[in-house]
Design a protein around this motif. Structure first.
Motif, short mmCIF file in Angstrom:
data_model
loop_
_atom_site.label_atom_id
_atom_site.label_comp_id
_atom_site.label_asym_id
_atom_site.label_seq_id
_atom_site.Cartn_x
_atom_site.Cartn_y
_atom_site.Cartn_z
N LYS A 2 0.98 -1.20 0.07
CA LYS A 2 0.10 0.00 0.16
C LYS A 2 0.84 1.37 -0.13
O LYS A 2 1.73 1.26 1.05
CB LYS A 2 -0.78 0.12 1.15
N GLY A 4 0.77 5.24 -0.32
CA GLY A 4 0.06 6.68 -0.17
C GLY A 4 0.63 7.68 -0.91
O GLY A 4 1.75 7.98 -0.46
N GLN A 28 -0.45 3.09 -9.84
CA GLN A 28 -1.42 2.06 -9.72
C GLN A 28 -1.21 1.24 -11.02
O GLN A 28 -1.72 -0.05 -10.95
CB GLN A 28 -2.78 2.79 -10.11
N VAL A 33 0.54 -3.38 -6.14
CA VAL A 33 0.54 -2.00 -5.64
C VAL A 33 -0.99 -1.28 -5.46
O VAL A 33 -1.32 -1.30 -6.34
CB VAL A 33 1.46 -0.78 -6.46
N GLU A 34 -1.22 -1.11 -4.36
CA GLU A 34 -2.55 -0.24 -4.07
C GLU A 34 -2.43 0.83 -3.48
O GLU A 34 -1.26 1.27 -2.85
CB GLU A 34 -3.33 -1.18 -2.74
N VAL A 35 -2.79 1.93 -4.31
CA VAL A 35 -2.60 3.39 -4.23
C VAL A 35 -3.70 4.23 -3.63
O VAL A 35 -4.88 3.92 -3.86
CB VAL A 35 -2.37 4.04 -5.75
N THR A 36 -3.55 5.14 -2.51
CA THR A 36 -4.31 5.92 -1.74
C THR A 36 -3.84 7.27 -1.90
O THR A 36 -2.59 7.61 -1.57
CB THR A 36 -4.54 5.30 -0.49
N GLN A 76 -0.78 2.68 5.64
CA GLN A 76 0.12 2.56 4.22
C GLN A 76 1.33 1.93 4.46
O GLN A 76 1.81 2.10 5.95
CB GLN A 76 0.57 4.12 3.72
N ASP A 77 1.88 1.62 3.47
CA ASP A 77 3.39 0.70 3.81
C ASP A 77 4.47 1.60 3.42
O ASP A 77 5.64 1.43 3.90
CB ASP A 77 3.49 -0.64 2.97
N THR A 175 9.07 0.77 -4.44
CA THR A 175 8.49 -0.66 -4.59
C THR A 175 9.59 -1.59 -4.11
O THR A 175 9.35 -2.41 -3.09
CB THR A 175 7.75 -0.97 -5.89
#
Length: 183
Positions: A2, A4, A28, A33-36, A76-77, A175
Motif C-alpha cells: 500500500k 500513499g 497504480q 501496488v494499491e494506491v491511496t 500505508q506501507d 517498491t
C-alpha cells in the motif's frame, strides 16, 4: 503493498492535485501496488498544540482530525510525498501534519516528487532530514519538476517527456524498498 500519495499543499490553486494524479496513475499501473491519495487539504489537520508529544501519545490524539490523519498514514506501507518548495523549504501545513503524529511514520519507505522554481530540490533535501528522524527509508531517485518547464503558462501540468522515466525509476526504488520492508 500500500503506497500513499500525499498531496502536500493546501493552498488555493495548488499544483499538487495535477502532479498527484500523474503520480497515482503511474503507481497504480504497478502490479501488486494499491494506491491511496491522501489529500492533506481534506484532513484539515490543526496546528500542533497538544501538550502530549505525538510520539508518546500511543496513537491516541486529542483531536479527531489528527486521529483520522494518523489512521490514514498508519494504513500505508510507504509513501510518495508530492511536495512544493516554499521559500527554499517545505510547506508549513505539510510539516505540521507530519509532526502531528509519530509512530505511524516509523520505518516506512518514502519517495519524493517535488516542484518549484528550481525543481523543489531544497524541499526534498529538508524532507530527507526530517523523515530520517523516524528511520524512514528514502528512495535516492526523485522527480524534480520545474515551474517553468513542466507547467504551461496557464499553470497546467505538462511534464517534460523524460519525467515519465524519472518517475518510473523512483517507483522501481520505492517498491523494491517497500517489498524488503514488508518481508
Amino acid at each position: 503493498m500500500k503506497i500513499g500519495i500525499i498531496l502536500g499543499s493546501i493552498r488555493d490553486g495548488r499544483k499538487s492535485e495535477q502532479v498527484g494524479t500523474w503520480v497515482a496513475e503511474a503507481t497504480q499501473a504497478r502490479e501488486g501496488v494499491e494506491v491511496t491519495v491522501l489529500d492533506l487539504k481534506e484532513f484539515d489537520v490543526p496546528l500542533l498544540t497538544s501538550a502530549t508529544v505525538p510520539g508518546a501519545a500511543n496513537r491516541q490524539y486529542d483531536n479527531a482530525a489528527v486521529t483520522a490523519w494518523g489512521q490514514a498514514v498508519d494504513a500505508q506501507d510507504g509513501f510518495i510525498f508530492v511536495t512544493p518548495e516554499y521559500n527554499h523549504s517545505i510547506p508549513g501545513a505539510f510539516k505540521n501534519a507530519f509532526d502531528s503524529i509519530g509512530p505511524e511514520w516509523a520505518g516506512k519507505t518514502v519517495g519524493f516528487v517535488a516542484y518549484g522554481a528550481d525543481g523543489g530540490v531544497r524541499a526534498v533535501e529538508h524532507w530527507r532530514q526530517i523523515t530520517a528522524n523516524f528511520s524512514m527509508v528514502d528512495a535516492r531517485a526523485q522527480v524534480s519538476l520545474g515551474l517553468f518547464t513542466d507547467f504551461d503558462g496557464e499553470g497546467a501540468f505538462t511534464p517534460l517527456e523524460r519525467r515519465a522515466g524519472e518517475l518510473s525509476g523512483l517507483l522501481d526504488e520505492l517498491t523494491a524498498a517497500t517489498a524488503r520492508h514488508l518481508r
